[in-house]
Design a protein around this motif. Structure first.
Motif, mmCIF file in Angstrom:
data_model
loop_
_atom_site.group_PDB
_atom_site.id
_atom_site.type_symbol
_atom_site.label_atom_id
_atom_site.label_comp_id
_atom_site.label_asym_id
_atom_site.label_seq_id
_atom_site.Cartn_x
_atom_site.Cartn_y
_atom_site.Cartn_z
ATOM 1 N N LYS A 44 0.854 -1.198 0.000
ATOM 2 C CA LYS A 44 0.000 0.000 0.000
ATOM 3 C C LYS A 44 0.890 1.247 0.000
ATOM 4 O O LYS A 44 0.994 1.969 0.990
ATOM 5 C CB LYS A 44 -0.931 0.005 1.218
ATOM 6 N N ASN A 45 1.544 1.455 -1.117
ATOM 7 C CA ASN A 45 2.400 2.614 -1.298
ATOM 8 C C ASN A 45 2.339 3.024 -2.759
ATOM 9 O O ASN A 45 1.675 2.377 -3.564
ATOM 10 C CB ASN A 45 3.842 2.293 -0.872
ATOM 11 N N LEU A 46 3.009 4.103 -3.096
ATOM 12 C CA LEU A 46 3.116 4.559 -4.473
ATOM 13 C C LEU A 46 4.565 4.460 -4.900
ATOM 14 O O LEU A 46 5.462 4.387 -4.052
ATOM 15 C CB LEU A 46 2.631 6.008 -4.603
ATOM 16 N N ALA A 103 -3.031 4.422 -1.248
ATOM 17 C CA ALA A 103 -1.888 4.255 -0.338
ATOM 18 C C ALA A 103 -2.181 4.750 1.077
ATOM 19 O O ALA A 103 -1.321 4.629 1.956
ATOM 20 C CB ALA A 103 -0.673 4.985 -0.913
ATOM 21 N N GLY A 104 -3.371 5.300 1.301
ATOM 22 C CA GLY A 104 -3.704 5.806 2.634
ATOM 23 C C GLY A 104 -2.834 6.982 3.043
ATOM 24 O O GLY A 104 -2.523 7.141 4.220
ATOM 25 N N ILE A 105 -2.451 7.790 2.074
ATOM 26 C CA ILE A 105 -1.555 8.914 2.351
ATOM 27 C C ILE A 105 -2.375 10.175 2.607
ATOM 28 O O ILE A 105 -3.195 10.577 1.786
ATOM 29 C CB ILE A 105 -0.578 9.146 1.181
ATOM 30 N N GLU A 119 9.897 5.111 -3.599
ATOM 31 C CA GLU A 119 8.665 4.657 -2.961
ATOM 32 C C GLU A 119 8.080 5.812 -2.158
ATOM 33 O O GLU A 119 8.806 6.542 -1.484
ATOM 34 C CB GLU A 119 8.924 3.466 -2.044
ATOM 35 N N VAL A 120 6.776 5.964 -2.235
ATOM 36 C CA VAL A 120 6.058 7.017 -1.516
ATOM 37 C C VAL A 120 5.146 6.325 -0.511
ATOM 38 O O VAL A 120 4.287 5.528 -0.891
ATOM 39 C CB VAL A 120 5.220 7.884 -2.479
ATOM 40 N N TRP A 121 5.360 6.622 0.763
ATOM 41 C CA TRP A 121 4.630 5.968 1.846
ATOM 42 C C TRP A 121 3.944 6.994 2.736
ATOM 43 O O TRP A 121 4.474 8.090 2.953
ATOM 44 C CB TRP A 121 5.588 5.184 2.740
ATOM 45 N N SER A 122 2.830 6.602 3.302
ATOM 46 C CA SER A 122 2.252 7.346 4.413
ATOM 47 C C SER A 122 3.284 7.277 5.540
ATOM 48 O O SER A 122 3.795 6.189 5.838
ATOM 49 C CB SER A 122 0.946 6.685 4.846
ATOM 50 N N LYS A 123 3.610 8.400 6.158
ATOM 51 C CA LYS A 123 4.635 8.393 7.198
ATOM 52 C C LYS A 123 4.301 7.435 8.352
ATOM 53 O O LYS A 123 5.168 6.650 8.748
ATOM 54 C CB LYS A 123 4.894 9.802 7.731
ATOM 55 N N PRO A 124 3.076 7.431 8.876
ATOM 56 C CA PRO A 124 2.791 6.472 9.955
ATOM 57 C C PRO A 124 2.967 5.012 9.521
ATOM 58 O O PRO A 124 3.482 4.197 10.289
ATOM 59 C CB PRO A 124 1.330 6.762 10.322
ATOM 60 N N VAL A 125 2.569 4.677 8.315
ATOM 61 C CA VAL A 125 2.717 3.301 7.828
ATOM 62 C C VAL A 125 4.196 2.960 7.672
ATOM 63 O O VAL A 125 4.649 1.883 8.078
ATOM 64 C CB VAL A 125 1.955 3.105 6.493
ATOM 65 N N TYR A 126 4.964 3.885 7.102
ATOM 66 C CA TYR A 126 6.391 3.647 6.904
ATOM 67 C C TYR A 126 7.106 3.516 8.247
ATOM 68 O O TYR A 126 7.942 2.629 8.425
ATOM 69 C CB TYR A 126 7.002 4.779 6.080
ATOM 70 N N ASP A 127 6.773 4.413 9.189
ATOM 71 C CA ASP A 127 7.400 4.343 10.513
ATOM 72 C C ASP A 127 7.114 3.004 11.176
ATOM 73 O O ASP A 127 7.998 2.413 11.795
ATOM 74 C CB ASP A 127 6.904 5.489 11.401
#
Length: 157
Positions: A44-46, A103-105, A119-127
């Motif tokens: 779930k990212n871009l 991606a839930g961003i 890769e582009v991630w929602s910060k909370p998901v990536y953390d």
């Protein structure tokens, strides 16, 4: 093949625009002229590609046998939502709403460079993903993935 490096934290404005960090922009000298392409990642990212790298992916996909159902489905999924991005005068790109929702961003973003893509991630998901303490698990993963790799005559321990 370009070799992008770095991890960058950014914020989206209310319109879904993101300022490309200067350190990343320096690694993308052709981006202002040729543009970028964003599409869905496997998680779930871009994923953002330079136009040159995107064209290479398209050449690879074009070689797949289109008479094979799995190939057609893969191409559809891979291409789903793919959008050209252009940097505006302020060095921002507008990320499509549908891809942001996928991606839930919302708001805070992490850009994680990996070789020829970002890769582009929602910060909370990536953390959460990166904050999982792998400890010895990371060492085991490294051994499994890289342990038998032939480094061109280098000693493999």
């Amino acid at each position: 093949m370009i070799q992008l490096i770095g991890e960058f934290e950014c914020k989206l404005d209310t319109k879904g625009r993101m300022v490309v960090p200067a350190a990343l922009k320096r690694q993308l000298p052709e981006a202002e002229r040729e543009g970028l392409v964003v599409n869905r990642g496997f998680e779930k990212n871009l994923v953002i590609y330079t136009r040159e790298e995107w064209n290479k992916k398209m050449q690879q996909l074009a070689k797949l046998n289109q008479y094979n159902l799995k190939n057609r489905n893969f191409v559809r999924q891979f291409m789903r939502g793919a959008t050209e991005l252009a940097l505006d005068a302020a060095g921002r790109v507008l990320l499509p709403k549908g891809l942001l929702e996928y991606a839930g961003i919302e708001g805070e973003v992490v850009l994680a460079c990996q070789f020829d893509k970002i890769e582009v991630w929602s910060k909370p998901v990536y953390d959460q993903l990166m904050g999982e303490d792998m400890g010895e698990d990371f060492a085991a993963l490294a051994e499994e993935v890289m342990g038998g790799f032939d480094f061109g005559g280098m000693d493999n321990e």
